[in-house]
Design an enzyme around this catalytic site. Structure first.
Site, PDB file in Angstrom:
ATOM      1  N   ASP A 291     -43.620 -41.018  42.362  1.00 42.62           N
ATOM      2  CA  ASP A 291     -44.407 -42.190  42.786  1.00 42.62           C
ATOM      3  C   ASP A 291     -43.979 -43.322  41.863  1.00 42.62           C
ATOM      4  OD1 ASP A 291     -46.344 -44.182  42.879  1.00 42.62           O
ATOM      5  OD2 ASP A 291     -47.981 -42.893  42.180  1.00 42.62           O
ATOM      6  N   GLU A 309     -45.607 -47.101  46.069  1.00 45.12           N
ATOM      7  CA  GLU A 309     -46.786 -46.378  45.565  1.00 45.12           C
ATOM      8  C   GLU A 309     -47.991 -46.540  46.491  1.00 45.12           C
ATOM      9  OE1 GLU A 309     -48.797 -47.553  41.694  1.00 45.12           O
ATOM     10  OE2 GLU A 309     -48.994 -45.378  41.635  1.00 45.12           O
ATOM     11  N   GLU A 310     -48.240 -47.754  46.891  1.00 41.95           N
ATOM     12  CA  GLU A 310     -49.416 -47.987  47.731  1.00 41.95           C
ATOM     13  C   GLU A 310     -49.294 -47.231  49.042  1.00 41.95           C
ATOM     14  OE1 GLU A 310     -47.786 -50.518  46.218  1.00 41.95           O
ATOM     15  OE2 GLU A 310     -49.247 -51.566  44.941  1.00 41.95           O
TER      16      GLU A 310
HETATM   17  N1  AR6 Z   1     -38.551 -43.479  49.483  1.00 44.40           N
HETATM   18  C1  AR6 Z   1     -37.488 -43.896  48.752  1.00 44.40           C
HETATM   19  N2  AR6 Z   1     -37.311 -45.154  48.330  1.00 44.40           N
HETATM   20  C2  AR6 Z   1     -38.250 -46.058  48.618  1.00 44.40           C
HETATM   21  C3  AR6 Z   1     -39.399 -45.708  49.365  1.00 44.40           C
HETATM   22  C4  AR6 Z   1     -39.532 -44.358  49.803  1.00 44.40           C
HETATM   23  N3  AR6 Z   1     -40.562 -43.966  50.508  1.00 44.40           N
HETATM   24  N4  AR6 Z   1     -40.138 -46.811  49.506  1.00 44.40           N
HETATM   25  C5  AR6 Z   1     -39.504 -47.789  48.875  1.00 44.40           C
HETATM   26  N5  AR6 Z   1     -38.355 -47.354  48.341  1.00 44.40           N
HETATM   27  P1  AR6 Z   1     -41.161 -50.442  44.497  1.00 44.40           P
HETATM   28  P2  AR6 Z   1     -41.183 -50.539  41.545  1.00 44.40           P
HETATM   29  C6  AR6 Z   1     -37.360 -48.140  47.573  1.00 44.40           C
HETATM   30  O1  AR6 Z   1     -40.913 -51.899  44.497  1.00 44.40           O
HETATM   31  O2  AR6 Z   1     -40.129 -51.550  41.378  1.00 44.40           O
HETATM   32  C7  AR6 Z   1     -46.210 -51.062  43.311  1.00 44.40           C
HETATM   33  O3  AR6 Z   1     -47.083 -52.117  43.555  1.00 44.40           O
HETATM   34  C8  AR6 Z   1     -37.254 -49.575  48.040  1.00 44.40           C
HETATM   35  O4  AR6 Z   1     -35.879 -49.912  48.091  1.00 44.40           O
HETATM   36  O5  AR6 Z   1     -42.377 -49.924  45.178  1.00 44.40           O
HETATM   37  O6  AR6 Z   1     -41.222 -49.393  40.583  1.00 44.40           O
HETATM   38  C9  AR6 Z   1     -46.683 -50.183  42.173  1.00 44.40           C
HETATM   39  O7  AR6 Z   1     -48.062 -50.033  42.182  1.00 44.40           O
HETATM   40  C10 AR6 Z   1     -37.955 -50.354  46.961  1.00 44.40           C
HETATM   41  O8  AR6 Z   1     -37.439 -51.650  46.812  1.00 44.40           O
HETATM   42  O9  AR6 Z   1     -41.173 -49.845  42.984  1.00 44.40           O
HETATM   43  C11 AR6 Z   1     -46.191 -50.944  40.984  1.00 44.40           C
HETATM   44  O10 AR6 Z   1     -47.088 -51.960  40.622  1.00 44.40           O
HETATM   45  C12 AR6 Z   1     -37.672 -49.520  45.730  1.00 44.40           C
HETATM   46  O11 AR6 Z   1     -37.758 -48.178  46.222  1.00 44.40           O
HETATM   47  C13 AR6 Z   1     -44.903 -51.548  41.450  1.00 44.40           C
HETATM   48  O12 AR6 Z   1     -44.999 -51.626  42.860  1.00 44.40           O
HETATM   49  C14 AR6 Z   1     -38.656 -49.735  44.626  1.00 44.40           C
HETATM   50  O13 AR6 Z   1     -39.959 -49.639  45.126  1.00 44.40           O
HETATM   51  C15 AR6 Z   1     -43.727 -50.666  41.122  1.00 44.40           C
HETATM   52  O14 AR6 Z   1     -42.540 -51.319  41.501  1.00 44.40           O
END
Ligand code: AR6
Length: 512
Positions: A291, A309-310
């Protein structure tokens, strides 16, 4: 481990280990000092009933809405002193539950009766606008609200023992039944949790995420309508047929002594599968699914956030209950959730997220009657500017965090399903984050499935980087030194060279 002769090639997804093929030995389900079990273990699996216990009203446990210590001053009340809040809740949710149908105005009226302080602040626009968009013929909501109120009111029967907080700095776990979770979440929906509405520093539970659903009901948006579809689907399912199983939430906190010495590590990279197709939750079933978390787990799930995550929390709503008791994650901490059920299918991401329909979860259960689904919430660093990540201390922090998430407790644990962790909202760079996760997985002894989520470039880059590194037979320690050099280059203005180019160059000079 694959033979080194064919080293360099990524492996097919089938080569990675998953549940139930691999079976970590669980031992007996028992409660202990660091493991609170909220059901009576002697009766499981015939019955999932509450473990006896007593109410505790203190800041290191969840203050329950049904606690006799929870009191309030009723608006317009002329009697002397405060009244027991659960009595007010019972009266108004009781009235709601006795009806065959209720609308949003009824829900709002009930909620405001025991939250009078927020009369002028709380809005219910998004809930109302969501109800309006559900086609009349399958509008299950008017009959669902009373059932949810009835479920919420069963709290004293369903949860008798105090729920400890999973507090910072301590490894501890809580196991609850899926019915207990549904009851707690019904309470969160009706905003009954005391002392959880005020936010900001110096409030009692400021180190915990929000749990009452208020912010989800507020200002309306397309995002919130889609979120509510997923959440209401969950409540529909659990009120129609209560699930029969357990879920464990474990906070893992590693001491400095338990963290690897990255500089001297002799570990070699293990198996990697990298793909631009599919997703962690669909194609990584049975693996340890990452996650991409916020330090307050669930991030913006109860507000407007709608990223990886959401979405994970919306399609597996039982994850939301972690917000009730999980304090903000520290640098050496993560949260591992075993057993949560998938209730919905979705499409899209961010603004294009759409609830597609209900889902029948076909995952089997382990000996503790938990679904064989394991999710690890690990929060990457949020870089305001991407250049901030090329700092060895930050790299080390990310390595430790990923290692904390991936660390095995015994043999027979599955490999990891991850992807561009920290590379969306948090501005991380995919090549570096992939390498960090590969190193952490090597140190933890797990293979990795890396889903780039339709990002072809990252897929090629990671594949190539892996090939090079495995052929050169580098150790994690050597890689750490390499990243140190790369960080030095980046901080001295060499921003035109990406990590893969840097590694390729060093390899061509035999300097890996
Ligand atoms: N499977 C694989 N890859 C994925 C998926 C999935 N289901 N969904 C998205 N991606 P991000 P962060 C890719 O931005 O930068 C939340 O609000 C997709 O290319 O969610 O760690 C949390 O609560 C996306 O751009 O992760 C935190 O506050 C990339 O994964 C914050 O976001 C990164 O996803 C974390 O941000």
């Amino acid at each position: 481990e694959r033979p080194r002769e064919e080293a360099g090639a990524c492996c097919p997804l089938q080569d990675l280990k998953r549940l139930p093929q691999c079976r970590p030995p669980l031992g007996e389900l028992r409660f202990g000092r660091a493991h609170t079990v909220l059901v009576d273990v002697r009766l499981v699996p015939q019955r999932f009933v509450a473990q006896d216990g007593r109410d505790v009203w203190s800041s290191n446990v969840v203050k329950m809405p049904c606690s006799p210590s929870s009191s309030m001053v009723k608006s317009g009340w002329t009697g002397s002193g405060p009244v027991e809040r659960w009595k007010v809740i019972s009266k108004h949710l009781g009235a709601l539950s006795s009806r065959s149908e209720a609308d949003v105005a009824d829900v709002q009226k009930a909620i405001m009766k025991y939250n009078p302080k927020y009369e002028k602040q709380w809005l219910f626009d998004s809930l109302a606008s969501f109800v309006k968009v559900i086609p009349k013929e399958d509008n299950y909501l008017p009959s669902l609200f009373p059932k949810m109120a009835a479920l919420a009111l069963k709290l004293p029967e369903h949860v008798k023992k105090a729920i400890p907080l999973l507090s910072a700095g301590r490894t501890a776990a809580v196991t609850l039944s899926q019915v207990q979770i549904s009851c707690l979440l019904a309470n969160a929906f009706f905003c009954t949790f005391p002392h959880r509405n005020a936010c900001g520093a110096h409030t009692e539970y400021w180190g915990l995420p929000s749990i009452n659903f208020t912010s989800l009901f507020g200002k309306t948006s397309q995002r919130k309508r889609q979120k509510l579809r997923a959440i209401m689907q969950y409540f529909k399912e659990v009120t129609d047929s209560p699930p029969r199983g357990l879920v464990t939430f474990e906070r893992r906190c590693l001491s400095n002594a338990e963290l690897p010495d990255w500089t001297s590590s002799k570990k070699k990279l293990l198996q990697l599968h990298v793909t631009s197709q599919g997703s962690i939750e669909d194609d990584g079933v049975g693996m340890l699914q990452v996650d991409f978390a916020a330090s307050l787990v669930g991030g913006g799930v109860l507000n407007s956030g709608l990223l990886q995550e959401e979405i994970l929390f919306l399609i597996h709503p039982e994850l939301i209950v972690s917000r009730l008791f999980t304090e903000r994650l520290g640098d050496n901490e993560c949260l591992i959730i075993t057993g949560c059920q998938k209730f919905s299918i979705y499409s899209g991401f961010g603004d294009r997220f759409e609830w597609v329909g209900p889902c029948v979860d076909s995952v089997g259960r382990d000996e503790w009657f938990r679904l064989q689904r394991q999710i690890v919430a690990m929060d990457a660093l949020h870089f305001k500017h991407p250049s901030e990540q090329y700092d060895v201390r930050k790299v080390q922090r990310e390595l430790n965090k990923a290692y904390c998430g991936f660390k095995k407790v015994g043999a027979g644990e599955p490999d990891v399903a991850t992807g561009k962790w920290g590379c969306g909202a948090f501005n991380g760079e995919p090549q570096l984050k992939a390498l960090i996760q590969l190193m952490a997985a090597a140190e933890a002894g797990r293979g990795l499935a890396f889903f780039t989520f339709r990002d072809e470039k990252t897929k090629r880059d990671v594949e190539q980087m892996y090939k090079l590194l495995v052929r050169e037979d580098v150790t994690v320690g050597q890689l750490y030194a390499l990243i140190q050099d790369y960080c030095r280059l980046r901080t001295h203005g060499g921003s035109g060279v990406d990590l893969l180019q840097f590694i390729t160059l060093r390899s061509s000079r035999s300097q890996l």
